[in-house]
Design an enzyme around this catalytic site. Sequence first.
Site, PDB file in Angstrom:
ATOM      1  N   GLU A 198       6.750   1.460  -2.981  1.00 42.98           N
ATOM      2  CA  GLU A 198       6.251   0.165  -1.716  1.00 42.98           C
ATOM      3  C   GLU A 198       6.350  -0.481  -2.485  1.00 42.98           C
ATOM      4  O   GLU A 198       5.845  -0.458  -3.534  1.00 42.98           O
ATOM      5  CB  GLU A 198       5.331   0.877  -0.423  1.00 42.98           C
ATOM      6  CG  GLU A 198       4.291   1.982  -1.745  1.00 42.98           C
ATOM      7  CD  GLU A 198       3.833   0.819  -2.900  1.00 42.98           C
ATOM      8  OE1 GLU A 198       3.380   0.109  -2.404  1.00 42.98           O
ATOM      9  OE2 GLU A 198       3.313   1.914  -3.643  1.00 42.98           O
ATOM     10  N   ILE A 243      12.649   1.783  -1.651  1.00 41.85           N
ATOM     11  CA  ILE A 243      11.594   1.427  -1.945  1.00 41.85           C
ATOM     12  C   ILE A 243      11.612   0.378  -0.362  1.00 41.85           C
ATOM     13  O   ILE A 243      12.269  -0.763   0.476  1.00 41.85           O
ATOM     14  CB  ILE A 243      11.872   0.150  -2.721  1.00 41.85           C
ATOM     15  CG1 ILE A 243      11.669   0.311  -4.179  1.00 41.85           C
ATOM     16  CG2 ILE A 243      10.040  -1.088  -2.897  1.00 41.85           C
ATOM     17  CD1 ILE A 243      10.645   1.301  -4.737  1.00 41.85           C
ATOM     18  N   GLY A 291       2.840   1.431  -8.290  1.00 38.32           N
ATOM     19  CA  GLY A 291       3.384   1.498  -7.028  1.00 38.32           C
ATOM     20  C   GLY A 291       4.525   1.614  -7.459  1.00 38.32           C
ATOM     21  O   GLY A 291       5.458   1.755  -8.226  1.00 38.32           O
ATOM     22  N   GLU A 292       5.642   1.097  -5.893  1.00 38.59           N
ATOM     23  CA  GLU A 292       6.857   1.013  -5.779  1.00 38.59           C
ATOM     24  C   GLU A 292       8.075   1.708  -6.962  1.00 38.59           C
ATOM     25  O   GLU A 292       9.360   2.050  -6.829  1.00 38.59           O
ATOM     26  CB  GLU A 292       7.953  -0.846  -6.735  1.00 38.59           C
ATOM     27  CG  GLU A 292       7.162  -0.235  -8.138  1.00 38.59           C
ATOM     28  CD  GLU A 292       8.371  -1.717  -9.142  1.00 38.59           C
ATOM     29  OE1 GLU A 292       8.637  -1.215  -9.993  1.00 38.59           O
ATOM     30  OE2 GLU A 292       7.586  -3.057  -8.960  1.00 38.59           O
ATOM     31  N   GLY A 293       7.291   3.168  -6.350  1.00 34.74           N
ATOM     32  CA  GLY A 293       8.354   4.465  -6.645  1.00 34.74           C
ATOM     33  C   GLY A 293       7.927   5.167  -7.820  1.00 34.74           C
ATOM     34  O   GLY A 293       8.174   6.259  -8.212  1.00 34.74           O
TER      35      GLY A 293
END
Lengths: 316, 316
Positions: B143, B51, B283-285
């Site tokens: 991210e 991240i 988000g954050e993968g």
Amino acid sequence: PSAAAQAEASARNDVLTKPPGALGRLEELAIWYASWRGNACPEIKAPQVIIFAGNHGVVAQGISAFPPEVTVQMVANFEGEGAAINQLAKLHGAEMAVVSLELDRPTADFTQGPAMDAADLNAALKAGWEAVNPESDLLVVGEMGIGNTTAAAAIALALFGGEAVDWVGRGTGLDDAGVARKAEVIAKALQVNAPQGPMEVLRCVGGREIAAMAGAMARARVKGIPVILDGFICCSAAAVLDRLVEGALDHCVAGHQSAEAAHGRVLTALGKEPLLSLGLRLGEGSGAALAIGVLKGAIACHSGMASFAEAGVSDG
Amino acid sequence: PSAAAQAEASARNDVLTKPPGALGRLEELAIWYASWRGNACPEIKAPQVIIFAGNHGVVAQGISAFPPEVTVQMVANFEGEGAAINQLAKLHGAEMAVVSLELDRPTADFTQGPAMDAADLNAALKAGWEAVNPESDLLVVGEMGIGNTTAAAAIALALFGGEAVDWVGRGTGLDDAGVARKAEVIAKALQVNAPQGPMEVLRCVGGREIAAMAGAMARARVKGIPVILDGFICCSAAAVLDRLVEGALDHCVAGHQSAEAAHGRVLTALGKEPLLSLGLRLGEGSGAALAIGVLKGAIACHSGMASFAEAGVSDG
């Protein structure tokens, strides 16, 4: 399901460190699972995969690309841990059971009369009921049975109506002529048997493994064990329950939409939105077992994440 | 990728105990993964999730529903293992790294001039490159960066053209007025900066975490590490590579399609079909990490199943 666990899980979901709704369907999955387990912060520790195998007299009508001996051969493959479902069950830590239903005594050819008598149907339903481990916390039911997409198509036609061609597909690999033949076969089956009511449909044009799947799903409901539905054949068994009792599938989520043409149509009729759509058409519970990973992901997030307060994050 | 491993994996796929093609996309996934690993019978043993976090001067334009302090707060949450991505990484046995990119020095507001100078861009690309564990066998890049859907939308507009409104969405929860504002902001950004070429687009209207994701994906390619793409922001970083070098994303598969409106449009532009579409927009993968389960399922089947000959099953 527990309304209290559902409310508590929903409240928990609202304070986890993410924008509201940002985990999409994972959020509703987690709340649904929590309600059926009666636990607002559940874990999935003991999934069970049960494969039921049966043989079908209707193969005499030339409706399968594979010979009927493959059913018993694939049962040996399940027992030898060589099939796709074995790999997926192992990946997701699921206990696996294989239940053969009188493979040397196929159902009767349902173009000539009922596939099963009442005793056969009851024995198959009971086998399914008893195969469920009551200590499990998630159930996948799969099947093996050369000819069983034809039985599933006949069930769907009987329960949902429409034209025979709406419900037939390539199964394990039929050509166009084979698919046309299959449509004729299921149309004839309904003419000959004219079954009245869902259980009669299951008896007349179903099969032992399909009845067993229905029995297992019914037992799971009684035990509060959520079920991930597999493909066309599994959903034909589920459809029998759905038409028998309103809401009978509330403990079930659709694991995937298969490439077998009519599966999407059955899912729509059942009001179920699939979690995956990756073109699988193998049966043996494979699509549902793959979806265990999605459900585990939903539960892991729900039960493992910190709240805004715990993490000291501003909530917008 | 290895043509030999690809051919060998494809031959293996043809003899596994299933009707041809019955595992749908799992079959192509396994062959693709095998080719990038140079191993016809691979395993996934060491996935890595990285991240990258960055802050954005453009938040001064009022384009986010959350305040910029949330970036550093969420980094602490990642480090405390409280976020969704932590749970998903743990579920799938992935090593997790969190890389903060000068959070106390946001990029410049790109409505006034370039977000980064050349040194900033290079430092971010390098941070991404160096964050990849060369021993890993699968990579997810995620991210965190309040304001970064605006940067991603500006990148997409610059690379793919169309209207500003085509590329903006609600991010973490904007209302209609906020979305309209975001469209004005990215249109202005491109007027002010007029970037020429993909790397200039990244420098002028990107952000540090987006550049770092691009650096990591490029490193993964060099090391033969397949990548699962995440949502809109990850794909905006991937798009820069794609426009820079044809085929630069051949080692990448789309993990999911997010609910952020423009993500589907970017996937189409990149020619990538998502594995999952479950309405995630975190988000954050997270979407990519969820898809690790699908890829692991594909590899488990491919590398673990018996052949028709091994299992003594008739092949139709």
